[in-house]
Design a protein around this motif. Structure first.
Motif, PDB file in Angstrom:
ATOM      1  N   UNK A  67       0.792  -1.243   0.000  1.00 32.46           N
ATOM      2  CA  UNK A  67       0.000   0.000   0.000  1.00 32.46           C
ATOM      3  C   UNK A  67       0.819   1.285   0.000  1.00 32.46           C
ATOM      4  N   UNK A  68       2.063   1.221   0.427  1.00 33.24           N
ATOM      5  CA  UNK A  68       2.882   2.430   0.420  1.00 33.24           C
ATOM      6  C   UNK A  68       3.069   2.963  -1.010  1.00 33.24           C
ATOM      7  N   UNK A  69       2.965   2.091  -1.999  1.00 30.68           N
ATOM      8  CA  UNK A  69       3.135   2.494  -3.395  1.00 30.68           C
ATOM      9  C   UNK A  69       1.811   2.813  -4.092  1.00 30.68           C
ATOM     10  N   UNK A  70       0.709   2.756  -3.384  1.00 28.22           N
ATOM     11  CA  UNK A  70      -0.620   2.942  -3.990  1.00 28.22           C
ATOM     12  C   UNK A  70      -0.735   4.195  -4.859  1.00 28.22           C
ATOM     13  N   UNK A  71      -0.169   5.336  -4.478  1.00 24.86           N
ATOM     14  CA  UNK A  71      -0.307   6.516  -5.338  1.00 24.86           C
ATOM     15  C   UNK A  71       0.271   6.327  -6.741  1.00 24.86           C
ATOM     16  N   UNK A  72       1.182   5.377  -6.902  1.00 28.53           N
ATOM     17  CA  UNK A  72       1.809   5.163  -8.207  1.00 28.53           C
ATOM     18  C   UNK A  72       1.061   4.152  -9.081  1.00 28.53           C
ATOM     19  N   UNK A  73       0.109   3.425  -8.500  1.00 24.56           N
ATOM     20  CA  UNK A  73      -0.561   2.361  -9.250  1.00 24.56           C
ATOM     21  C   UNK A  73      -1.446   2.865 -10.378  1.00 24.56           C
ATOM     22  N   UNK A  74      -1.888   4.095 -10.303  1.00 22.00           N
ATOM     23  CA  UNK A  74      -2.766   4.629 -11.351  1.00 22.00           C
ATOM     24  C   UNK A  74      -1.987   5.356 -12.441  1.00 22.00           C
ATOM     25  N   UNK A  75      -0.682   5.410 -12.328  1.00 26.01           N
ATOM     26  CA  UNK A  75       0.123   6.073 -13.358  1.00 26.01           C
ATOM     27  C   UNK A  75      -0.012   5.320 -14.680  1.00 26.01           C
ATOM     28  N   UNK A  76       0.035   6.034 -15.803  1.00 27.97           N
ATOM     29  CA  UNK A  76      -0.109   5.366 -17.111  1.00 27.97           C
ATOM     30  C   UNK A  76       0.956   4.310 -17.388  1.00 27.97           C
ATOM     31  N   UNK A  77       2.156   4.469 -16.831  1.00 29.44           N
ATOM     32  CA  UNK A  77       3.225   3.511 -17.095  1.00 29.44           C
ATOM     33  C   UNK A  77       3.239   2.323 -16.121  1.00 29.44           C
ATOM     34  N   UNK A  78       2.298   2.288 -15.175  1.00 26.25           N
ATOM     35  CA  UNK A  78       2.281   1.205 -14.174  1.00 26.25           C
ATOM     36  C   UNK A  78       2.107  -0.184 -14.799  1.00 26.25           C
ATOM     37  N   UNK A  79       1.184  -0.371 -15.748  1.00 25.22           N
ATOM     38  CA  UNK A  79       1.056  -1.718 -16.329  1.00 25.22           C
ATOM     39  C   UNK A  79       2.319  -2.191 -17.040  1.00 25.22           C
ATOM     40  N   UNK A  80       2.990  -1.290 -17.756  1.00 27.34           N
ATOM     41  CA  UNK A  80       4.223  -1.675 -18.455  1.00 27.34           C
ATOM     42  C   UNK A  80       5.323  -2.012 -17.444  1.00 27.34           C
ATOM     43  N   UNK A  81       5.408  -1.253 -16.372  1.00 26.48           N
ATOM     44  CA  UNK A  81       6.403  -1.532 -15.332  1.00 26.48           C
ATOM     45  C   UNK A  81       6.111  -2.879 -14.685  1.00 26.48           C
ATOM     46  N   UNK A  82       4.832  -3.157 -14.428  1.00 29.93           N
ATOM     47  CA  UNK A  82       4.445  -4.450 -13.852  1.00 29.93           C
ATOM     48  C   UNK A  82       4.852  -5.589 -14.788  1.00 29.93           C
ATOM     49  N   UNK A  83       4.561  -5.455 -16.078  1.00 32.51           N
ATOM     50  CA  UNK A  83       4.917  -6.505 -17.042  1.00 32.51           C
ATOM     51  C   UNK A  83       6.419  -6.735 -17.078  1.00 32.51           C
ATOM     52  N   UNK A  84       7.201  -5.652 -17.019  1.00 28.95           N
ATOM     53  CA  UNK A  84       8.657  -5.780 -17.064  1.00 28.95           C
ATOM     54  C   UNK A  84       9.175  -6.531 -15.835  1.00 28.95           C
ATOM     55  N   UNK A  85       8.684  -6.186 -14.664  1.00 28.24           N
ATOM     56  CA  UNK A  85       9.137  -6.860 -13.441  1.00 28.24           C
ATOM     57  C   UNK A  85       8.706  -8.322 -13.445  1.00 28.24           C
ATOM     58  N   UNK A  86       7.477  -8.586 -13.854  1.00 22.92           N
ATOM     59  CA  UNK A  86       6.979  -9.965 -13.889  1.00 22.92           C
ATOM     60  C   UNK A  86       7.790 -10.811 -14.861  1.00 22.92           C
ATOM     61  N   UNK A  87       8.095 -10.264 -16.022  1.00 27.90           N
ATOM     62  CA  UNK A  87       8.909 -11.000 -17.000  1.00 27.90           C
ATOM     63  C   UNK A  87      10.296 -11.287 -16.456  1.00 27.90           C
ATOM     64  N   UNK A  88      10.856 -10.332 -15.742  1.00 25.67           N
ATOM     65  CA  UNK A  88      12.174 -10.529 -15.139  1.00 25.67           C
ATOM     66  C   UNK A  88      12.132 -11.651 -14.093  1.00 25.67           C
ATOM     67  N   UNK A  89      11.105 -11.645 -13.267  1.00 27.77           N
ATOM     68  CA  UNK A  89      10.935 -12.693 -12.252  1.00 27.77           C
ATOM     69  C   UNK A  89      10.830 -14.055 -12.919  1.00 27.77           C
ATOM     70  N   UNK A  90      10.014 -14.160 -13.948  1.00 27.41           N
ATOM     71  CA  UNK A  90       9.823 -15.442 -14.630  1.00 27.41           C
ATOM     72  C   UNK A  90      11.126 -15.912 -15.302  1.00 27.41           C
ATOM     73  N   UNK A  91      11.863 -14.988 -15.897  1.00 27.50           N
ATOM     74  CA  UNK A  91      13.159 -15.375 -16.484  1.00 27.50           C
ATOM     75  C   UNK A  91      14.106 -15.900 -15.414  1.00 27.50           C
ATOM     76  N   UNK A  92      14.085 -15.309 -14.247  1.00 20.61           N
ATOM     77  CA  UNK A  92      14.945 -15.754 -13.168  1.00 20.61           C
ATOM     78  C   UNK A  92      14.610 -17.140 -12.646  1.00 20.61           C
ATOM     79  N   UNK A  93      13.382 -17.580 -12.864  1.00 18.35           N
ATOM     80  CA  UNK A  93      12.955 -18.904 -12.394  1.00 18.35           C
ATOM     81  C   UNK A  93      13.145 -19.995 -13.451  1.00 18.35           C
ATOM     82  N   UNK A  94      13.391 -19.592 -14.687  1.00 18.06           N
ATOM     83  CA  UNK A  94      13.488 -20.541 -15.800  1.00 18.06           C
ATOM     84  C   UNK A  94      14.812 -21.304 -15.734  1.00 18.06           C
ATOM     85  N   UNK A  95      14.764 -22.625 -15.871  1.00 16.58           N
ATOM     86  CA  UNK A  95      16.023 -23.390 -15.853  1.00 16.58           C
ATOM     87  C   UNK A  95      16.975 -22.942 -16.950  1.00 16.58           C
ATOM     88  N   UNK A  96      18.266 -22.942 -16.628  1.00 16.85           N
ATOM     89  CA  UNK A  96      19.272 -22.514 -17.616  1.00 16.85           C
ATOM     90  C   UNK A  96      19.702 -23.659 -18.462  1.00 16.85           C
TER      91      UNK A  96
END
Length: 196
Positions: A167-196
Motif C-alpha cells: 500500500x505504500x506504493x498505492x499513489x503510483x498504481x494509477x500512473x499510465x506507465x504502471x502496467x508496463x512496469x508491472x509486465x517488465x518486473x513480472x517477465x524478469x521474475x519469470x526469467x529468473x525462475x526458468x532453468x538454464x
C-alpha cells in the motif's frame, strides 16, 4: 438500523464496522457507532468481540482475506505454472489497485488498521507466500522452474514485486506507465525462475 429479528452474527458486526469506518474514519469510529448502526447495545457487540482492538483486527483480517480468496482460486487453477504465476501476480496487483482506486477513503482507513494489526498482516503475507510456494513447487515438478529453497524463493518473488501490492506504493498504481512496469518486473521474475 438492523431489523431486530435478524440474528446478530460476527459477520454482520464486521459489515457494520466496515460501513462505520467508511463514514467516520479509523480515528473517529467507535464500538458505540457500530452498535448504533446495528440497533443493539455496545455490550452486545462486545459479546462477539471482547475489545475494540479485537474488532479492528477482525475487520482488518476480513479485508485482507478477500484478496487471499481471489488468489487461492488462481493458485488452484489449471494453468501451466509460468502462466499461473503471471496470473497470480497480476490478480494481486489488480486487487490492490481496485481497493485503492474504488474506495480510497476505506483503503486509507485499512492502511492505518494494517499498521496497527501486524499479526493479521503477517498471517496474510504468510498465506500469500504459501500460495506462491505452491505455484513454484508445481513449476519445479513440471520442470519449468528451477528453484532451490521454495519458501525463500516465494518470499523473494513476493518482495521483488512489492511495488505492485504494498500500500505504500498505492499513489503510483494509477500512473499510465504502471502496467508496463508491472509486465517488465513480472517477465524478469519469470526469467529468473526458468532453468538454464
Amino acid at each position: 438500523m438492523a431489523p431486530p429479528t435478524e440474528a446478530l452474527t460476527p459477520e454482520r458486526i464486521l459489515e457494520a464496522t466496515e460501513e462505520v469506518l467508511r463514514r467516520h474514519g479509523v480515528a473517529k469510529a467507535t464500538v458505540v457507532d457500530v452498535a448504533r448502526a446495528l440497533g443493539v447495545s455496545h455490550g452486545t457487540v462486545y459479546r462477539h468481540f471482547r475489545t475494540k482492538a479485537a474488532l479492528r483486527e477482525a475487520v482488518t483480517k476480513r479485508w485482507l482475506d478477500r484478496t487471499t480468496a481471489v488468489l487461492a482460486d488462481v493458485t488452484s487453477g489449471s494453468e501451466e505454472p509460468a502462466a499461473k504465476l503471471r496470473h497470480w501476480l497480476a490478480a494481486l496487483f489488480d486487487a490492490k489497485r481496485h481497493k485503492a482506486g474504488d474506495d480510497p477513503e476505506l483503503f486509507d482507513t485499512y492502511t492505518v488498521l494494517t499498521n496497527e494489526n501486524s499479526a493479521a498482516v503477517d498471517a496474510h503475507i504468510g498465506d500469500l507466500t504459501g500460495q506462491l510456494t505452491a505455484i513454484l513447487q508445481e513449476g519445479v515438478e513440471r520442470g519449468v522452474f528451477e528453484v532451490g529453497d521454495l519458501a525463500a524463493t516465494a518470499r523473494a518473488v513476493f518482495e521483488s514485486t512489492a511495488h505492485f501490492h504494498d500500500p505504500v506504493y498505492a499513489p503510483q498504481w494509477s500512473r499510465p506507465d504502471a502496467p508496463a512496469a508491472f509486465d517488465a518486473v513480472t517477465s524478469l521474475v519469470l526469467r529468473g525462475l526458468t532453468p538454464r
